[in-house]
Design a protein around this motif. Sequence first.
Motif, mmCIF file in Angstrom:
data_model
loop_
_atom_site.group_PDB
_atom_site.id
_atom_site.type_symbol
_atom_site.label_atom_id
_atom_site.label_comp_id
_atom_site.label_asym_id
_atom_site.label_seq_id
_atom_site.Cartn_x
_atom_site.Cartn_y
_atom_site.Cartn_z
ATOM 1 N N CYS A 55 0.864 -1.167 0.000
ATOM 2 C CA CYS A 55 0.000 0.000 0.000
ATOM 3 C C CYS A 55 0.905 1.223 0.000
ATOM 4 O O CYS A 55 2.075 1.134 0.376
ATOM 5 C CB CYS A 55 -0.970 -0.003 1.180
ATOM 6 N N GLY A 56 0.370 2.329 -0.438
ATOM 7 C CA GLY A 56 1.162 3.539 -0.607
ATOM 8 C C GLY A 56 1.612 3.640 -2.049
ATOM 9 O O GLY A 56 1.630 2.651 -2.784
ATOM 10 N N PRO A 57 1.977 4.842 -2.478
ATOM 11 C CA PRO A 57 2.374 5.036 -3.874
ATOM 12 C C PRO A 57 3.731 4.409 -4.182
ATOM 13 O O PRO A 57 4.711 4.656 -3.479
ATOM 14 C CB PRO A 57 2.426 6.564 -4.012
ATOM 15 N N LEU A 58 3.796 3.604 -5.213
ATOM 16 C CA LEU A 58 5.050 2.956 -5.587
ATOM 17 C C LEU A 58 6.081 3.967 -6.066
ATOM 18 O O LEU A 58 7.269 3.670 -6.098
ATOM 19 C CB LEU A 58 4.813 1.902 -6.666
ATOM 20 N N SER A 59 5.647 5.166 -6.406
ATOM 21 C CA SER A 59 6.575 6.220 -6.842
ATOM 22 C C SER A 59 7.373 6.794 -5.672
ATOM 23 O O SER A 59 8.387 7.447 -5.876
ATOM 24 C CB SER A 59 5.800 7.347 -7.533
ATOM 25 N N ASP A 60 6.930 6.547 -4.433
ATOM 26 C CA ASP A 60 7.613 7.049 -3.237
ATOM 27 C C ASP A 60 7.907 5.872 -2.312
ATOM 28 O O ASP A 60 7.076 5.497 -1.483
ATOM 29 C CB ASP A 60 6.729 8.086 -2.533
ATOM 30 N N LEU A 61 9.095 5.288 -2.436
ATOM 31 C CA LEU A 61 9.421 4.090 -1.651
ATOM 32 C C LEU A 61 9.366 4.335 -0.151
ATOM 33 O O LEU A 61 9.099 3.411 0.618
ATOM 34 C CB LEU A 61 10.798 3.543 -2.049
ATOM 35 N N ASP A 62 9.589 5.570 0.303
ATOM 36 C CA ASP A 62 9.503 5.871 1.732
ATOM 37 C C ASP A 62 8.082 5.730 2.259
ATOM 38 O O ASP A 62 7.875 5.555 3.462
ATOM 39 C CB ASP A 62 10.015 7.287 2.023
ATOM 40 N N ALA A 63 7.086 5.810 1.372
ATOM 41 C CA ALA A 63 5.682 5.706 1.779
ATOM 42 C C ALA A 63 5.109 4.303 1.579
ATOM 43 O O ALA A 63 3.979 4.038 1.988
ATOM 44 C CB ALA A 63 4.844 6.717 0.994
ATOM 45 N N ARG B 282 4.353 0.476 2.234
ATOM 46 C CA ARG B 282 4.253 -0.445 3.368
ATOM 47 C C ARG B 282 3.660 -1.758 2.869
ATOM 48 O O ARG B 282 3.039 -1.813 1.811
ATOM 49 C CB ARG B 282 3.324 0.107 4.462
ATOM 50 N N LEU B 283 3.823 -2.798 3.656
ATOM 51 C CA LEU B 283 3.145 -4.051 3.350
ATOM 52 C C LEU B 283 1.659 -3.852 3.599
ATOM 53 O O LEU B 283 1.255 -3.244 4.600
ATOM 54 C CB LEU B 283 3.662 -5.182 4.236
ATOM 55 N N ALA B 284 0.851 -4.354 2.680
ATOM 56 C CA ALA B 284 -0.598 -4.283 2.818
ATOM 57 C C ALA B 284 -1.089 -5.523 3.544
ATOM 58 O O ALA B 284 -0.512 -6.606 3.423
ATOM 59 C CB ALA B 284 -1.263 -4.164 1.450
ATOM 60 N N GLY B 285 -2.148 -5.357 4.275
ATOM 61 C CA GLY B 285 -2.762 -6.481 4.948
ATOM 62 C C GLY B 285 -4.258 -6.290 4.998
ATOM 63 O O GLY B 285 -4.793 -5.304 4.485
ATOM 64 N N THR C 18 -5.532 -11.180 11.131
ATOM 65 C CA THR C 18 -4.822 -10.262 10.244
ATOM 66 C C THR C 18 -4.021 -11.096 9.256
ATOM 67 O O THR C 18 -3.355 -12.052 9.642
ATOM 68 C CB THR C 18 -3.869 -9.337 11.035
ATOM 69 N N SER C 19 -4.106 -10.738 7.975
ATOM 70 C CA SER C 19 -3.448 -11.501 6.915
ATOM 71 C C SER C 19 -2.599 -10.575 6.067
ATOM 72 O O SER C 19 -2.865 -9.381 5.964
ATOM 73 C CB SER C 19 -4.487 -12.153 6.000
ATOM 74 N N LEU C 20 -1.585 -11.148 5.432
ATOM 75 C CA LEU C 20 -0.728 -10.410 4.517
ATOM 76 C C LEU C 20 -1.422 -10.269 3.172
ATOM 77 O O LEU C 20 -1.974 -11.231 2.647
ATOM 78 C CB LEU C 20 0.609 -11.144 4.342
ATOM 79 N N GLY C 21 -1.396 -9.067 2.604
ATOM 80 C CA GLY C 21 -1.995 -8.801 1.303
ATOM 81 C C GLY C 21 -3.465 -8.460 1.416
ATOM 82 O O GLY C 21 -4.093 -8.685 2.446
ATOM 83 N N GLN D 134 -11.128 -5.679 6.234
ATOM 84 C CA GLN D 134 -10.803 -4.304 5.880
ATOM 85 C C GLN D 134 -9.309 -4.226 5.610
ATOM 86 O O GLN D 134 -8.510 -4.843 6.326
ATOM 87 C CB GLN D 134 -11.165 -3.348 7.006
ATOM 88 N N ASP D 135 -8.943 -3.456 4.581
ATOM 89 C CA ASP D 135 -7.537 -3.278 4.256
ATOM 90 C C ASP D 135 -6.852 -2.479 5.354
ATOM 91 O O ASP D 135 -7.427 -1.531 5.893
ATOM 92 C CB ASP D 135 -7.382 -2.549 2.925
#
Length: 150
Positions: free
Chosen positions: A19-27, A29-32, A41-44, A58-59
């Motif tokens: 999750c977060g914009p792929l254009s900004d690696l600092d932002a 995070r792993l989505a769950g 809680t699950s990965l993805g 919920q994401d």
Amino acid sequence: MVSEDALRERLPIREGLFCGPLSDLDAVRLAGCKCSSCGETSLGTRLICPNCGLDTVQDVSLSDRGTLWSFTVVRHRPPGNYRGIEPFSPFGLGLIELPDGLRVLSPVDCVIDDLTIGLKLRFKPYLRAEPDHDVVVFAFEPAEKDAVNG
């Protein structure tokens, strides 16, 4: 002037993993996802809970910190279409326990001799160059680098 690297398309190593914009690696995070019925809680990202099968998920953005729960050292180049760093060198592969209630299998980017159970780690997304695009992948690295790198 915009660099050529900034114009390259970025794709996730797996859809629904970040999750977060792929254009900004600092932002990034792993989505769950978290189930409001059973609390799993699950990965993805998912449409239904893998634990109870209900559609009450919920994401969520998972923590960027974790603790090394278990690890092994990969000392031989994996067979097949290995796309890791060349030339191959041994690396740590760890099971990282996140405070969100799950464990994630990930490469651990550190000196192999520094791998110890209980090591505090942080999430580190990075780019792997393909011929026509970049792929966003991830590892975990020692959290102590925060103090060194600011």
